[in-house]
Structure formats: structure tokens, C-alpha cells
Design a protein around this motif. Structure first.
Motif, mmCIF file in Angstrom:
data_model
loop_
_atom_site.group_PDB
_atom_site.id
_atom_site.type_symbol
_atom_site.label_atom_id
_atom_site.label_comp_id
_atom_site.label_asym_id
_atom_site.label_seq_id
_atom_site.Cartn_x
_atom_site.Cartn_y
_atom_site.Cartn_z
ATOM 1 N N GLY A 83 -14.682 -0.194 -16.340
ATOM 2 C CA GLY A 83 -15.171 -1.450 -15.685
ATOM 3 C C GLY A 83 -14.250 -2.414 -15.659
ATOM 4 O O GLY A 83 -14.058 -3.226 -14.768
ATOM 5 N N ASP A 84 -13.377 -2.477 -16.617
ATOM 6 C CA ASP A 84 -12.153 -3.543 -16.647
ATOM 7 C C ASP A 84 -11.401 -3.440 -15.360
ATOM 8 O O ASP A 84 -11.042 -4.323 -14.830
ATOM 9 N N GLU A 85 -10.992 -2.013 -15.264
ATOM 10 C CA GLU A 85 -10.246 -1.729 -14.247
ATOM 11 C C GLU A 85 -10.790 -2.132 -12.835
ATOM 12 O O GLU A 85 -10.379 -2.929 -11.739
ATOM 13 N N LEU A 86 -11.945 -1.839 -12.735
ATOM 14 C CA LEU A 86 -12.768 -2.414 -11.469
ATOM 15 C C LEU A 86 -12.978 -3.813 -11.301
ATOM 16 O O LEU A 86 -12.857 -4.349 -10.325
ATOM 17 N N ARG A 87 -13.285 -4.401 -12.356
ATOM 18 C CA ARG A 87 -13.351 -5.861 -12.373
ATOM 19 C C ARG A 87 -12.027 -6.422 -11.949
ATOM 20 O O ARG A 87 -11.896 -7.529 -11.161
ATOM 21 N N GLU A 88 -10.838 -6.134 -12.367
ATOM 22 C CA GLU A 88 -9.441 -6.540 -12.197
ATOM 23 C C GLU A 88 -9.302 -6.446 -10.709
ATOM 24 O O GLU A 88 -9.082 -7.466 -9.914
ATOM 25 N N VAL A 89 -9.759 -5.381 -10.015
ATOM 26 C CA VAL A 89 -9.338 -5.166 -8.544
ATOM 27 C C VAL A 89 -10.468 -6.276 -7.920
ATOM 28 O O VAL A 89 -10.061 -6.740 -6.743
ATOM 29 N N THR A 90 -11.521 -6.191 -8.324
ATOM 30 C CA THR A 90 -12.736 -7.010 -7.232
ATOM 31 C C THR A 90 -12.434 -8.438 -7.529
ATOM 32 O O THR A 90 -12.365 -9.042 -6.601
ATOM 33 N N VAL A 91 -11.940 -9.045 -8.759
ATOM 34 C CA VAL A 91 -11.540 -10.474 -8.536
ATOM 35 C C VAL A 91 -10.432 -10.669 -7.798
ATOM 36 O O VAL A 91 -10.188 -11.706 -7.018
ATOM 37 N N ALA A 92 -9.276 -9.948 -8.021
ATOM 38 C CA ALA A 92 -7.936 -9.978 -7.302
ATOM 39 C C ALA A 92 -7.987 -9.709 -5.776
ATOM 40 O O ALA A 92 -7.509 -10.493 -4.978
ATOM 41 N N GLU A 93 -8.927 -8.667 -5.423
ATOM 42 C CA GLU A 93 -8.851 -8.392 -3.923
ATOM 43 C C GLU A 93 -10.245 -9.184 -3.269
ATOM 44 O O GLU A 93 -9.801 -9.505 -2.146
ATOM 45 N N ALA A 94 -11.273 -9.442 -3.824
ATOM 46 C CA ALA A 94 -12.332 -10.140 -2.927
ATOM 47 C C ALA A 94 -12.495 -11.307 -3.533
ATOM 48 O O ALA A 94 -13.300 -12.293 -2.841
ATOM 49 N N GLY A 95 -11.625 -12.152 -4.339
ATOM 50 C CA GLY A 95 -11.685 -13.252 -4.883
ATOM 51 C C GLY A 95 -13.051 -13.630 -5.459
ATOM 52 O O GLY A 95 -13.548 -14.722 -5.490
ATOM 53 N N VAL A 96 -13.501 -12.610 -6.205
ATOM 54 C CA VAL A 96 -14.878 -12.807 -6.613
ATOM 55 C C VAL A 96 -14.587 -13.508 -8.226
ATOM 56 O O VAL A 96 -13.790 -13.211 -8.879
ATOM 57 N N PRO A 97 -15.469 -14.575 -8.589
ATOM 58 C CA PRO A 97 -15.396 -15.177 -9.697
ATOM 59 C C PRO A 97 -15.818 -14.117 -10.852
ATOM 60 O O PRO A 97 -16.823 -13.495 -10.704
ATOM 61 N N MET B 170 -0.910 -6.307 -11.513
ATOM 62 C CA MET B 170 -2.044 -5.350 -11.336
ATOM 63 C C MET B 170 -1.014 -3.964 -11.203
ATOM 64 O O MET B 170 -0.207 -3.953 -10.352
ATOM 65 N N SER B 171 -1.499 -3.205 -11.970
ATOM 66 C CA SER B 171 -0.744 -1.697 -11.675
ATOM 67 C C SER B 171 -1.254 -1.085 -10.596
ATOM 68 O O SER B 171 -2.345 -1.405 -10.222
ATOM 69 N N SER B 172 -0.547 -0.252 -10.076
ATOM 70 C CA SER B 172 -0.827 0.795 -9.032
ATOM 71 C C SER B 172 -1.850 1.580 -9.388
ATOM 72 O O SER B 172 -2.619 1.880 -8.454
ATOM 73 N N ARG B 173 -2.034 1.903 -10.395
ATOM 74 C CA ARG B 173 -3.217 2.857 -10.877
ATOM 75 C C ARG B 173 -4.714 2.152 -10.736
ATOM 76 O O ARG B 173 -5.346 2.708 -10.430
ATOM 77 N N THR B 174 -4.447 0.593 -11.086
ATOM 78 C CA THR B 174 -5.734 0.105 -10.876
ATOM 79 C C THR B 174 -6.060 -0.160 -9.503
ATOM 80 O O THR B 174 -7.169 -0.112 -8.972
ATOM 81 N N GLY B 175 -5.012 -0.500 -8.599
ATOM 82 C CA GLY B 175 -5.246 -0.568 -7.350
ATOM 83 C C GLY B 175 -5.011 0.348 -6.570
ATOM 84 O O GLY B 175 -3.983 0.873 -5.892
ATOM 85 N N SER B 176 -6.157 1.440 -6.614
ATOM 86 C CA SER B 176 -6.022 2.599 -5.929
ATOM 87 C C SER B 176 -6.133 2.491 -4.441
ATOM 88 O O SER B 176 -6.788 1.532 -3.965
#
Length: 487
Positions: free
Chosen positions: A84-98, A1-7
Motif C-alpha cells: 500500500g505505501d508503494e502504491l500510495r506514493e505512486v498515486t500521489v506523485a503521478e495522479a496528483g491525488v491528495p 521515488m525509486s524505479s522499483r516503486t514506479g513500475s
């Protein structure tokens, strides 16, 4: 995950900046590995954020310009959808959301819902003419005005990091308030990513939205007690909600609380037992059971109890724990090792209380990394056991027998909570009669879906105070002013 995605920056007074307390790690619950770091705010950062929100409310026209607020909310919705794709990636990675859930209530739906609040602000009757009367002999024309409360302190949990955030930001901003958002320490990137987009790609004025990430839970208490904050909107555990209410009482500010649940899935004796047990299993495994409104007590007719145990266990055993990045996954990891320990503590308690773990009860094979627990069914307990009364927040279902409709209602209502519930029966009128007697804020009858932006959500008893979403949720953020003029 890029640092840009993970603000990771704070958003204070329109500017992105580092936290004075440095940084703290954010962890991927699917692997247990550190994703990166987030800005760690201290008391001075929070003070700046509250001051900025206070100035934006008191010294600008934000609270009075309904058209501009609606424009900003629609713009924010469009910007979030574009990313949306950036936020989706963050949400799955950080919250463990399917990831499948991010196309629904975990991201896409609440982002689109921001536009609904924009439309509500435009169509809302901000003033009501009461007409002329002569109280105490004085002819007077009375008008009721609804206006923004002021500065909102919004405190959000980690389990639905976007849905709950936007369910607060949407109505609060539409109503004309300014906001200081304190997200859970477990999901700082989810909130910070939204803050970056607000700062860089919207016309929302400085100070209207401030986002303060911190490793310290005590910062939330400071937000609640600050006299410059007019209203606190909190979603989280009932225990923390009590503390919020106690602290807020010192300044007598308005409080909205959306708290815990131990909701009942009531199966009547004329229901399709297999369908009901399958749906109960599916529900409790969604996002690994980490939802306050999920039904975690399954109430079935006593004469069919053994059959229901068998059917429910079969359904739960067919739901595989998986990587949240897999589109087929329903039950991903728990948010942290701490939460996994909590769930496993309840599983041990279940056997101590005389219950039986029918299926699950352990860590799934092949998932040595990350914070996973198997979908679990517990039988043999009564409704007065701790496991049947306390919120576990994991993929754990307790199955209980009932002796008819009256007994089912009694058991369902015999709880300190009253957030959600389900009734499943063959005769719709009979199911409605049972539903009418449940002391709970939302009820699904025979598969009906209650979640929607125009539908108020909240609970009875220790499940909270007030409602979120819908017109009722919007009005939580308003004050009422009566103006009388000479007639």
C-alpha cells in the motif's frame, strides 16, 4: 521515488516486458517535472495482449473455477494492501491525488473491495431452475445459467486510477472473464505497478489480466474494434464514450459506459444554507474537482441567492490549494497543463457569457510550478450557459437561483447528463419527494453517502450505460444462457 516503486513494464500473458514503441514520460502534476518513463505499447503489443486474454478464456478452466477465482481476488487484495505505501506514493506523485484520499476511495477502499467481489462470486446463484413446462406440447425442464462474457477490454481514466481499475477488474474477474486493461497515458505507473504485483506475487494465471500502457489514445480504439474482445468497459468523457459506442457497434459487442456529469446540488428553502453551501464548496474542491460525480451546479432559493453566494465564496476561499503529499490537502493540482488550459478556458468563457467570478479564477500564489487552479465560484449565469452545462473537471462551482422545488427539479434535470446529485432540505419527506423526481443515477440526501462496493454506480442520459459495482455491476460482465432438457 525509486524505479522499483514506479513500475513501467507491460503485463502480457503473465510476463513483464518492454513496449515495442519504446517509452514515454510520466509527469508529476504537482511540479510539472518528469517522474520517469513508462513502457509504450504499439499495435503488436496490443495484439499479443488480446490474443493472450482470448486463449486464457477459451483454453483454460478460469471461467469455470469459481473457487480459484475467489482465491485469486482475495490474494490480489492482500498483496496490494501489503504494498500500500508503494502504491500510495505512486498515486500521489503521478495522479496528483491528495494523500488523504488514498486512505479512502483513491486506493485503500477499492483494494479491500476486491474481497467483496470474491465473496459475491462464491455466493452468487449461477443457475436458476425455471421448473418444468410444456411449450408447444413438449415437456421440458428449463434452467437459466449465468456465465462469463469472455474477453473484456477495460479502458480507464486518470482521475481515480485505482478505484476505477479495481471496479472493473474485481467484477470482471469474479465473473470469470479475462481482461485487457488500457489505462490513461497520464497515469501509466499506477496501472503498471499493479501489473507487476499480479505477475510476481499472485496466482492469477498468464493471460487472465493484461495491462497495456501506451502514449497513443488510438490503441484504445483498436482494443474496442477487435472482434476477439467480447465486452468493452469504458470510463471517461461522454465525447469519447460516443466514439467507443460507434466503434463497438461494428462487431455488436456489449458496451458499458461510465461517462461525464454536471451534477446539481439542490438546496431547498428550509435547509441550513450555511451548511449546504459549505458542503458544496468542499465537494467541488475534492481532488481539484476532477471527479465525474462531483456536484458542480449549486441551486439555491432565489430569495437567498446573494446570501448563498457570500457563504459559498467564504467557504471556497477557506479551502487552500496545496501539495498533494500534505495530509491536510484537499485540493491539489490538475492532472496536466492541458487540463489546466481547459479549465482556464472555461473561466474566460464564464465572463464572456455574462457571469462573475466571485472568488478564485486564477493560479494560486506560491504554486508557480505544477498545474494548479484556485477554487472558483461563478455567479450571474443561467442554466443555458455553456459553463453551467458542460463538464469542466476542475474546482469550479456555478451557483444558480431557483424559484421553489418544482423549478429546482426542472433546472437540475435540464442537463444532458444524469450521473449524480444532492438534495439538502430541513424536511426529510420533502427532500425525498424532490429526490424522486431527479433523473440521475445517484443522489445524496442531507449528507448521505452513496459510494460503496455493494451499491451500483452509473448514470442516466449521456452519463452512460450500465452500472459499476454492486451486484448490478457484477452482472454487466455476465451472459445469460437458457438450457432446456426433456422433462
Amino acid at each position: 521515488m525509486s524505479s522499483r516503486t514506479g513500475s513501467s513494464d507491460l503485463l502480457i500473458d503473465g510476463a513483464l516486458r518492454r513496449g515495442r514503441a519504446g517509452e514515454f514520460p510520466t509527469v508529476n502534476p504537482a511540479t510539472g517535472e518528469t517522474l520517469g518513463t513508462a513502457a509504450d505499447a504499439d499495435a503488436a503489443d496490443l495484439d499479443d495482449a488480446i490474443g493472450a486474454a482470448r486463449r486464457a478464456f477459451d483454453d483454460t478452466g478460469w471461467s469455470r473455477d469459481t473457487a480459484f477465482r475467489a482465491q485469486c481476488l482475495r490474494q490480489l487484495s492482500e498483496v496490494l494492501q501489503a504494498h500500500g505505501d508503494e502504491l500510495r506514493e505512486v498515486t500521489v506523485a503521478e495522479a496528483g491525488v491528495p494523500v488523504a484520499l488514498t486512505h479512502g476511495p483513491q486506493l485503500d477502499v477499492p483494494v479491500a473491495d476486491l474481497s467483496w467481489f470474491a465473496g459475491l462470486a462464491e455466493s452468487y446463484d449461477w443457475s436458476t431452475d425455471l421448473g418444468t413446462a410444456s411449450p408447444m406440447g413438449v415437456p421440458s425442464r428449463r434452467t437459466i445459467h449465468r456465465e462469463a462474457t469472455g474477453v473484456v477490454g477495460a479502458i480507464t481514466p486518470w482521475n481515480f486510477p485505482h478505484q476505477i481499475t479495481f471496479a472493473k477488474l474485481g467484477p470482471a474477474l469474479a465473473a470469470g472473464n479475462t481482461v485487457v486493461l488500457k489505462p490513461a497515458p497520464d497515469t501509466p505507473w499506477c496501472a503498471a505497478s499493479v501489473g507487476r504485483l499480479i505477475a510476481e506475487e499472485t496466482d492469477i494465471p498468464p493471460g487472465v489480466v493484461n495491462i497495456v500502457t501506451s502514449s497513443e489514445h488510438s490503441l484504445g480504439s483498436s482494443l474496442v474494434e477487435d472482434p476477439r474482445v467480447d465486452l468493452v468497459s469504458f470510463t471517461g468523457s461522454t465525447a469519447t464514450g460516443r466514439s467507443v459506442m460507434t466503434v463497438a457497434a461494428q462487431t455488436l459487442k456489449k458496451v458499458f459506459l461510465e461517462l461525464g456529469g454536471k451534477s446539481a446540488y439542490v438546496v431547498l428553502d428550509d435547509a441550513d444554507l450555511g451548511a449546504a453551501c459549505g458542503m458544496a464548496a468542499f465537494t467541488v474542491c475534492t481532488h481539484a474537482g476532477q471527479g465525474c460525480a462531483l456536484t458542480t451546479r449549486l441551486l439555491v432559493p432565489r430569495e437567498r441567492y446573494d446570501e448563498a453566494v457570500e457563504k459559498t465564496a467564504a467557504a471556497l476561499s477557506g479551502i487552500r490549494v496545496g501539495d498533494p503529499a500534505n495530509p491536510r490537502t484537499l485540493c491539489g493540482p490538475l492532472i496536466s497543463a492541458r487540463q489546466r488550459d481547459r479549465v482556464e478556458g472555461y473561466l474566460a468563457l464564464a465572463t464572456e457569457e455574462g457571469g462573475k467570478i466571485v472568488c478564485g479564477g486564477g493560479r494560486p500564489a506560491g504554486f508557480e510550478q505544477g498545474f494548479y487552479v484556485e477554487p472558483t465560484l461563478i455567479s450571474g449565469l443561467t442554466n443555458d450557459s455553456r459553463v453551467a452545462r458542460e463538464e469542466i473537471f476542475g474546482p469550479v462551482l456555478v451557483i444558480l437561483p431557483h424559484d421553489g422545488d418544482d423549478d429546482a427539479v426542472r433546472i437540475a434535470n435540464d442537463s444532458p447528463y444524469g450521473l449524480s446529485g444532492t438534495v439538502h432540505g430541513g424536511d426529510l419527506d420533502r427532500a425525498r419527494a424532490v429526490t424522486a423526481r431527479l433523473r440521475t443515477g445517484t443522489v445524496s440526501v442531507n449528507g448521505g453517502v452513496w459510494y460503496a462496493v455493494d451499491a451500483p454506480f452509473g448514470g442516466y442520459k449521456q452519463s452512460g450505460i450500465g452500472r459499476e459495482m454492486g451486484v448490478a455491476g457484477f452482472e454487466e460482465y455476465l451472459e445469460t444462457k437458457l438450457v432446456a432438457e426433456p422433462a
